[in-house]
Structures are given as C-alpha cells and as structure tokens.
Design an enzyme around this catalytic site. Structure first.
Site, short mmCIF file in Angstrom:
data_model
loop_
_atom_site.label_atom_id
_atom_site.label_comp_id
_atom_site.label_asym_id
_atom_site.label_seq_id
_atom_site.Cartn_x
_atom_site.Cartn_y
_atom_site.Cartn_z
N GLY A 12 0.77 -1.23 0.00
CA GLY A 12 0.00 0.00 0.00
C GLY A 12 0.80 1.28 0.00
O GLY A 12 0.32 2.32 0.47
N ASN A 14 1.61 3.03 -2.60
CA ASN A 14 0.91 3.97 -3.50
C ASN A 14 -0.32 4.54 -2.82
O ASN A 14 -0.62 5.72 -2.95
CB ASN A 14 0.52 3.25 -4.80
CG ASN A 14 1.66 3.25 -5.80
OD1 ASN A 14 1.95 4.25 -6.43
ND2 ASN A 14 2.32 2.11 -5.93
N ARG A 66 -15.09 -18.25 -10.00
CA ARG A 66 -14.56 -16.93 -10.33
C ARG A 66 -15.72 -15.95 -10.57
O ARG A 66 -15.66 -14.80 -10.15
CB ARG A 66 -13.66 -17.02 -11.58
CG ARG A 66 -12.88 -15.75 -11.83
CD ARG A 66 -11.80 -15.95 -12.83
NE ARG A 66 -12.31 -16.55 -14.07
CZ ARG A 66 -11.56 -16.65 -15.17
NH1 ARG A 66 -10.32 -16.23 -15.16
NH2 ARG A 66 -12.03 -17.19 -16.27
N HIS A 110 1.17 1.35 -13.48
CA HIS A 110 2.03 0.25 -13.94
C HIS A 110 3.49 0.71 -13.86
O HIS A 110 3.79 1.83 -14.31
CB HIS A 110 1.66 -0.16 -15.37
CG HIS A 110 2.47 -1.31 -15.87
ND1 HIS A 110 2.24 -2.62 -15.46
CD2 HIS A 110 3.54 -1.36 -16.70
CE1 HIS A 110 3.13 -3.41 -16.04
NE2 HIS A 110 3.93 -2.68 -16.78
N ASP A 151 -3.07 -3.52 -19.33
CA ASP A 151 -2.18 -2.35 -19.44
C ASP A 151 -2.31 -1.68 -20.81
O ASP A 151 -1.35 -1.12 -21.35
CB ASP A 151 -0.71 -2.77 -19.22
CG ASP A 151 -0.51 -3.50 -17.91
OD1 ASP A 151 0.31 -4.43 -17.88
OD2 ASP A 151 -1.20 -3.16 -16.93
N ALA A 180 8.59 7.97 -9.32
CA ALA A 180 7.56 8.05 -10.37
C ALA A 180 6.17 7.71 -9.86
O ALA A 180 5.27 8.56 -9.83
CB ALA A 180 7.95 7.13 -11.53
N GLU A 181 5.99 6.46 -9.37
CA GLU A 181 4.64 6.02 -9.01
C GLU A 181 3.97 6.93 -7.98
O GLU A 181 2.80 7.35 -8.16
CB GLU A 181 4.68 4.59 -8.48
CG GLU A 181 5.15 3.58 -9.51
CD GLU A 181 5.20 2.19 -8.95
OE1 GLU A 181 4.33 1.84 -8.15
OE2 GLU A 181 6.11 1.45 -9.34
C1 GRF Z 1 3.65 -1.09 -7.33
O1 GRF Z 1 4.98 -1.37 -7.68
C2 GRF Z 1 2.85 -0.87 -8.58
O2 GRF Z 1 3.59 -0.37 -9.66
C3 GRF Z 1 2.38 -2.23 -8.92
O3 GRF Z 1 2.14 -2.88 -7.68
C4 GRF Z 1 2.97 -2.29 -6.69
C5 GRF Z 1 2.09 -1.89 -5.55
O4 GRF Z 1 2.88 -1.54 -4.48
N1 GRF Z 1 1.18 -2.17 -9.71
P1 GRF Z 1 2.15 -0.91 -3.18
O5 GRF Z 1 1.15 -1.94 -2.67
O6 GRF Z 1 1.46 0.35 -3.61
O7 GRF Z 1 3.28 -0.65 -2.22
#
Ligand code: GRF
Length: 208
Positions: A12, A14, A66, A110, A151, A180-181
């Site tokens: 988590g 992000n 599913r 991504h 993606d 970046a993210e």
């Molecule tokens: C990140 O590296 C993102 O790019 C990918 O999954 C990861 C999530 O990390 N889609 P976090 O749970 O936000 O730490």
C-alpha cells in the site's frame, strides 16, 4: 467531491502516497471513500484503517467460482458509490463487466513506460527484471485508464526514471516507486477530480 475507491493487494505505498497528498491538500476535490483488497493480510488495509478510511476484503478463496467472486467484487465496489476506482497494485484480473461499468472511471499504475514491459507476465518485480535484462537506460511508471486489455487503456501520465549500472530489480523497483509512481498516481487523481482531462478517440487530452 470525487468519491475515490482504491483497490490494493500488498504493502500500500501507492495508497499511502494518495492519502498523504489528500491530507496535505496537494490533491483537491477528493474523498477517499473506500479501500478494497483481495488479501486480508495486505498492510494497505492497515494504512487505510489508520486514516479512518472504510475497508472491505473480498478474497477469491471465499467464493466457489470466479464468477461468484467477480459478482461479490462488483457489488462491494458499487456499495461505496464510487466515482473513480484506483488500482494500486491490485493483483486481480478485472472482470469485463467492471471495466464496462467504470469505463474511463478506473485507473491503474504500472511500473514501466507503457508500451514497454507490460501485458501478461509483466507485474511486480518481473517488470524490473525484464527492463534490466533488456538493458534499457530509462524506465519509469505509467498511469492509464483501464480497458478490456492488460495495461492497454488510454495513458494519463508517465514519468521516466534513469536506470543505473549497479541497479538490481529491487533497487530499480524502489526508485521507480519513489520517483515516479508515488508522484504520478496522486497527480492523475487530482487531474480527474478537477476535470482537467478527458478521453478523446482513445487518447487522453487536457481540457484545461
Ligand atoms: C507497485 O509497484 C505498482 O507499480 C504495482 O504494484 C505495486 C504496488 O505496491 N502495480 P504498493 O502496494 O502500492 O506498495
């Protein structure tokens, strides 16, 4: 206020970047209405609880098929009456019904510069392993709207990160997250919340 739900599966970081920028006012017009995970052990759920954000956990293990899991996931998300769904490391194949229901209202982060190193098999650390193996000098991250592909939806923001000679997959993954993210995912949410972008002919354009 844009009601935003964040779907997570792991640590988590992000999500934390989004929470911090909402609380600091760097992102405006957003209410974090829910955090949903497929993994009861995801530390992202703890981060949400620490900030008083409602959480829900929908584990595929609790459903016989599913289709039943997909139905429960959609019903859970709908219960929060979300305007935007943010996939932040959500390791679940998104049902087509959900893509249709939230067309251009669901985004994903991504960890590469799409169209490089994306699609089937390119998630988590493998993305960075592939980038290092290919010997690219620049990688980065992409935020895009989610469509029926993997993606493949309209790109909202990207940010480049230089690859270093001594990088390992782990060191590169961390720098892509930090540089970046954690920047472009909150920024993309802010653009959407403030009506600054729209999708035109399959591409994202600025409206203001
Ligand atoms: C990140 O590296 C993102 O790019 C990918 O999954 C990861 C999530 O990390 N889609 P976090 O749970 O936000 O730490």
């Amino acid at each position: 206020m844009l009601r935003v739900g964040v779907c997570v599966s792991g640590g988590g970081t992000n999500l934390q970047a989004i929470i911090d920028k909402v609380e600091s006012g760097a992102i405006t017009g957003v209410e974090l209405a829910a955090v949903v995970s497929n993994n009861a052990g995801a530390y992202a759920l703890t981060r949400a609880k620490n900030h008083g954000i409602p959480v829900a956990c929908i584990s595929p293990k609790d459903y016989g098929t599913r289709e039943a899991f997909h139905r429960a996931l959609i019903e859970t998300l709908d219960r929060f009456h979300l305007d935007l769904i943010v996939l932040a490391g959500f390791l679940v194949v998104i049902p087509e019904e959900l893509v249709r229901k939230y067309r251009n209202r669901m985004i994903n982060i991504h960890p590469s510069l799409i169209p490089s190193f994306c699609g089937t098999g390119n998630y988590g650390l493998a993305v960075h392993e592939h980038a290092l193996k290919r010997g690219v000098k620049v990688t980065g991250a992409t935020v895009h709207f989610v469509d029926e592909g993997t993606d493949t939806g309209p790109i909202i923001l990207q940010k480049a990160v230089s690859v270093r000679e001594d990088d390992t997959p782990e060191s590169l993954q961390l720098r892509v997250m930090e540089e970046a993210e954690w920047e472009i995912l909150p920024a993309a949410i802010d653009l959407i919340a403030n009506g600054n972008i729209r999708v035109e002919n399959g591409r994202v354009v600025r409206t203001t």
